[in-house]
Design an enzyme around this catalytic site. Structure first.
Site, PDB file in Angstrom:
ATOM      1  N   TYR A 102      -8.504  98.279 -58.640  1.00  0.00           N
ATOM      2  CA  TYR A 102      -9.964  98.265 -58.513  1.00  0.00           C
ATOM      3  C   TYR A 102     -10.649  99.505 -59.096  1.00  0.00           C
ATOM      4  O   TYR A 102     -11.695  99.379 -59.740  1.00  0.00           O
ATOM      5  CB  TYR A 102     -10.358  98.031 -57.054  1.00  0.00           C
ATOM      6  CG  TYR A 102     -10.306  96.565 -56.692  1.00  0.00           C
ATOM      7  CD1 TYR A 102     -11.418  95.750 -56.848  1.00  0.00           C
ATOM      8  CD2 TYR A 102      -9.135  95.992 -56.212  1.00  0.00           C
ATOM      9  CE1 TYR A 102     -11.366  94.402 -56.548  1.00  0.00           C
ATOM     10  CE2 TYR A 102      -9.067  94.640 -55.909  1.00  0.00           C
ATOM     11  CZ  TYR A 102     -10.188  93.848 -56.074  1.00  0.00           C
ATOM     12  OH  TYR A 102     -10.127  92.503 -55.790  1.00  0.00           O
ATOM     13  N   GLU A 144      -8.126  90.396 -49.654  1.00  0.00           N
ATOM     14  CA  GLU A 144      -6.838  90.198 -50.329  1.00  0.00           C
ATOM     15  C   GLU A 144      -5.678  90.771 -49.532  1.00  0.00           C
ATOM     16  O   GLU A 144      -4.575  90.195 -49.519  1.00  0.00           O
ATOM     17  CB  GLU A 144      -6.899  90.797 -51.735  1.00  0.00           C
ATOM     18  CG  GLU A 144      -7.787  89.980 -52.662  1.00  0.00           C
ATOM     19  CD  GLU A 144      -8.271  90.733 -53.883  1.00  0.00           C
ATOM     20  OE1 GLU A 144      -7.661  91.779 -54.232  1.00  0.00           O
ATOM     21  OE2 GLU A 144      -9.261  90.295 -54.502  1.00  0.00           O
ATOM     22  N   GLN A 214      -1.648  79.298 -64.176  1.00  0.00           N
ATOM     23  CA  GLN A 214      -1.687  78.644 -62.870  1.00  0.00           C
ATOM     24  C   GLN A 214      -1.625  77.134 -63.031  1.00  0.00           C
ATOM     25  O   GLN A 214      -2.359  76.556 -63.841  1.00  0.00           O
ATOM     26  CB  GLN A 214      -2.961  79.075 -62.124  1.00  0.00           C
ATOM     27  CG  GLN A 214      -2.858  80.518 -61.667  1.00  0.00           C
ATOM     28  CD  GLN A 214      -4.179  81.229 -61.507  1.00  0.00           C
ATOM     29  OE1 GLN A 214      -5.179  80.835 -62.066  1.00  0.00           O
ATOM     30  NE2 GLN A 214      -4.174  82.313 -60.754  1.00  0.00           N
ATOM     31  N   TYR A 215      -0.734  76.508 -62.261  1.00  0.00           N
ATOM     32  CA  TYR A 215      -0.543  75.063 -62.322  1.00  0.00           C
ATOM     33  C   TYR A 215      -0.570  74.487 -60.910  1.00  0.00           C
ATOM     34  O   TYR A 215       0.081  75.005 -59.996  1.00  0.00           O
ATOM     35  CB  TYR A 215       0.797  74.722 -62.981  1.00  0.00           C
ATOM     36  CG  TYR A 215       0.889  75.181 -64.429  1.00  0.00           C
ATOM     37  CD1 TYR A 215       0.169  74.536 -65.431  1.00  0.00           C
ATOM     38  CD2 TYR A 215       1.676  76.277 -64.784  1.00  0.00           C
ATOM     39  CE1 TYR A 215       0.242  74.964 -66.755  1.00  0.00           C
ATOM     40  CE2 TYR A 215       1.759  76.707 -66.098  1.00  0.00           C
ATOM     41  CZ  TYR A 215       1.035  76.045 -67.082  1.00  0.00           C
ATOM     42  OH  TYR A 215       1.103  76.474 -68.388  1.00  0.00           O
ATOM     43  N   SER A 216      -1.308  73.409 -60.755  1.00  0.00           N
ATOM     44  CA  SER A 216      -1.387  72.751 -59.444  1.00  0.00           C
ATOM     45  C   SER A 216      -0.036  72.163 -59.064  1.00  0.00           C
ATOM     46  O   SER A 216       0.705  71.646 -59.912  1.00  0.00           O
ATOM     47  CB  SER A 216      -2.436  71.629 -59.483  1.00  0.00           C
ATOM     48  OG  SER A 216      -3.721  72.133 -59.720  1.00  0.00           O
ATOM     49  N   GLY A 283      -7.551  63.281 -67.154  1.00  0.00           N
ATOM     50  CA  GLY A 283      -6.431  63.939 -67.826  1.00  0.00           C
ATOM     51  C   GLY A 283      -5.458  64.567 -66.853  1.00  0.00           C
ATOM     52  O   GLY A 283      -5.090  63.975 -65.833  1.00  0.00           O
ATOM     53  N   VAL A 284      -5.066  65.815 -67.148  1.00  0.00           N
ATOM     54  CA  VAL A 284      -4.090  66.497 -66.299  1.00  0.00           C
ATOM     55  C   VAL A 284      -4.709  66.928 -64.975  1.00  0.00           C
ATOM     56  O   VAL A 284      -4.010  67.416 -64.073  1.00  0.00           O
ATOM     57  CB  VAL A 284      -3.473  67.703 -67.053  1.00  0.00           C
ATOM     58  CG1 VAL A 284      -4.443  68.879 -67.110  1.00  0.00           C
ATOM     59  CG2 VAL A 284      -2.137  68.108 -66.448  1.00  0.00           C
ATOM     60  N   LEU A 286      -5.268  65.134 -62.748  1.00  0.00           N
ATOM     61  CA  LEU A 286      -4.699  64.284 -61.700  1.00  0.00           C
ATOM     62  C   LEU A 286      -3.660  65.011 -60.859  1.00  0.00           C
ATOM     63  O   LEU A 286      -3.278  64.522 -59.785  1.00  0.00           O
ATOM     64  CB  LEU A 286      -4.080  63.019 -62.293  1.00  0.00           C
ATOM     65  CG  LEU A 286      -2.567  62.970 -62.592  1.00  0.00           C
ATOM     66  CD1 LEU A 286      -2.132  61.523 -62.776  1.00  0.00           C
ATOM     67  CD2 LEU A 286      -2.205  63.791 -63.812  1.00  0.00           C
ATOM     68  N   VAL A 400     -13.517  74.879 -60.268  1.00  0.00           N
ATOM     69  CA  VAL A 400     -13.793  75.161 -61.675  1.00  0.00           C
ATOM     70  C   VAL A 400     -13.561  76.635 -61.924  1.00  0.00           C
ATOM     71  O   VAL A 400     -13.860  77.476 -61.074  1.00  0.00           O
ATOM     72  CB  VAL A 400     -15.248  74.771 -62.043  1.00  0.00           C
ATOM     73  CG1 VAL A 400     -16.249  75.516 -61.198  1.00  0.00           C
ATOM     74  CG2 VAL A 400     -15.523  75.005 -63.524  1.00  0.00           C
ATOM     75  N   PHE A 401     -13.001  76.953 -63.101  1.00  0.00           N
ATOM     76  CA  PHE A 401     -12.858  78.356 -63.472  1.00  0.00           C
ATOM     77  C   PHE A 401     -14.137  78.760 -64.178  1.00  0.00           C
ATOM     78  O   PHE A 401     -14.431  78.286 -65.264  1.00  0.00           O
ATOM     79  CB  PHE A 401     -11.654  78.569 -64.402  1.00  0.00           C
ATOM     80  CG  PHE A 401     -11.418  80.021 -64.699  1.00  0.00           C
ATOM     81  CD1 PHE A 401     -10.648  80.793 -63.853  1.00  0.00           C
ATOM     82  CD2 PHE A 401     -12.008  80.633 -65.788  1.00  0.00           C
ATOM     83  CE1 PHE A 401     -10.444  82.143 -64.099  1.00  0.00           C
ATOM     84  CE2 PHE A 401     -11.825  81.980 -66.057  1.00  0.00           C
ATOM     85  CZ  PHE A 401     -11.040  82.723 -65.204  1.00  0.00           C
TER      86      PHE A 401
END
Length: 409
Positions: A102, A144, A214-216, A283-284, A286, A400-401
């Site tokens: 930081y 955090e 990052q992947y769900s 798309g992805v 899903l 959303v990013f």
């Protein structure tokens, strides 16, 4: 969740910060773009943390600008931005950003502000922002720290990255492949909530820095492995192919080791809600929807579910057979498929896009929980359709990013 800070801002400082809100609205993106340039010039090692693709697309500076603007706007009551803080803090925890980062961020952000605003950034303004940044940083650090403590103490949980073995690699469509991951140390697996993601640290030969993505998680919690389903990002609209997705598809095989961080994210299914559930994906997008669907059939047997998926055509549609199996086994689940450019129109329920009137025809009610995920344009359309159909704001869930205005405007 803790919101206490180490410093209390005086009224004069708050007044100065609030007076800069219009300036931040106008110049915020230029400031944060310059900030990231400075940050990587002075601390190139931080390229190991930040997604360089998002830098090139401008998503990362825009997201930071939105956060800084929100903090300035609510400087009197920082608790008002806790939802934003929590979402960003989830990302930070998944990337293993720590308190020591930081001060580096603060120094470069203030210098970028000074460079972009020039003489308008007086010493008084910069000093006020230095004090305000310290307070805002304390809020993030506090939140955090609690997150790190919680995941570290959770059964099977861990902090930082942990090696996982790819025990199965399965092609789901022409562009999506699933990877089944098990702890390489043979230890326990941390639980997660449907909708959450993991961060993969790709250490690719010839690349000077790690690449974090990052992947769900794409199936229900409670299995003995994690599963991610990754779309190969091919070159499009002047952007090169996705480095990490290409690496995963072409170089990672069964037996490969991938360092990952523990599951994170606040876009999660509310399992206390028993009303009808509407899952909409493009798309992805899903992948988190599949986790939610699998969770409902395992734990909320009587809950009615409408599952809507849009894809370009049947060749890029992943997990279609699994959804068909679920609809055959569970009468409370109804599924619809929408293809934009089908090879065979009989392979889908609708040709074209998800439209308001079509949704009005097929949706059982607007008093339901709606979750959607996909490209920004797709999500923007979904949001507008649902709002026009009278769905309450509190029943519309998405992730959303970047600034939420990208979807809600």
């Amino acid at each position: 969740m803790a919101t206490e800070t180490k410093t209390v801002l005086d009224q004069e400082t708050k007044d100065i910060i609030k007076a800069t809100v219009p300036v931040l609205k106008e110049h915020g993106n230029a400031i944060t773009t310059r900030f990231y340039q400075r940050l990587f010039e002075t601390h190139p090692e931080l390229k190991n943390i930040f997604n360089q693709t998002n830098q090139r697309k401008g998503d990362q500076p825009k997201a930071l600008a939105n956060t800084v603007y929100a903090a300035a706007l609510h400087i009197d009551q920082l608790e008002e931005i806790l939802p934003v803080v929590k979402q960003v803090a989830e990302k930070h925890r998944s990337l293993n950003i720590k308190a020591e980062h930081y001060p580096i961020v603060g120094e470069n952000l203030l210098l970028a502000m000074k460079e972009v605003l020039g003489d308008a950034a007086t010493d008084e303004i910069i000093q006020a922002w230095e004090r305000a940044y310290g307070v805002i940083a304390d809020v993030f650090i506090s939140v955090e720290e609690e997150m790190y403590e919680e995941i570290g103490n959770r059964p099977g949980g861990w902090v930082d990255f942990r090696d996982f073995e790819v025990v199965k690699k399965e092609k789901e469509s022409d562009v999506i492949t699933s990877f089944y991951l098990r702890p390489a140390d043979g230890g326990a697996l941390a639980s997660y909530q449907p909708g959450q993601y993991i961060t993969v640290k790709a250490q690719m030969e010839g690349e000077p820095y790690n690449q974090l993505r990052q992947y769900s998680l794409s199936w229900a919690p409670g299995n003995e492995m994690y599963r991610i389903s990754v779309k190969r990002e091919d070159p499009i609209n002047g952007y090169p192919a996705g480095k990490v997705s290409t690496y995963l598809h072409e170089e990672v095989e069964e037996g490969s080791i991938l360092p990952i961080s523990a599951p994170a994210g606040d876009f999660v299914l509310d399992q206390a809600d028993s009303r009808p559930l509407i899952l909409i994906s493009g798309g992805v997008g899903l992948t988190p929807m599949m986790s939610m669907l699998e969770t409902v059939i395992a734990r909320q047997h009587q809950r009615d579910v409408t599952f809507i998926h849009a894809a370009r055509n049947e060749h890029v549609h992943a997990m279609k057979e699994r959804v068909e199996d679920i609809t055959e086994m569970y009468t409370n689940v109804t599924a619809y498929t929408v293809y934009d450019q089908p090879s065979d129109e009989s392979a889908c329920d609708k040709v074209g896009h998800i439209e308001r009137e079509w949704l009005k025809e097929i949706l059982p009610t607007n008093n339901a929980a709606f979750y959607f995920c996909g490209p920004k344009g797709f999500m923007r359309a979904c949001y507008q359709h649902l709002k026009s159909l009278g769905v309450a704001a509190g029943d519309i869930h998405y992730e959303v990013f970047g600034p939420s205005e990208d979807i809600t405007a």
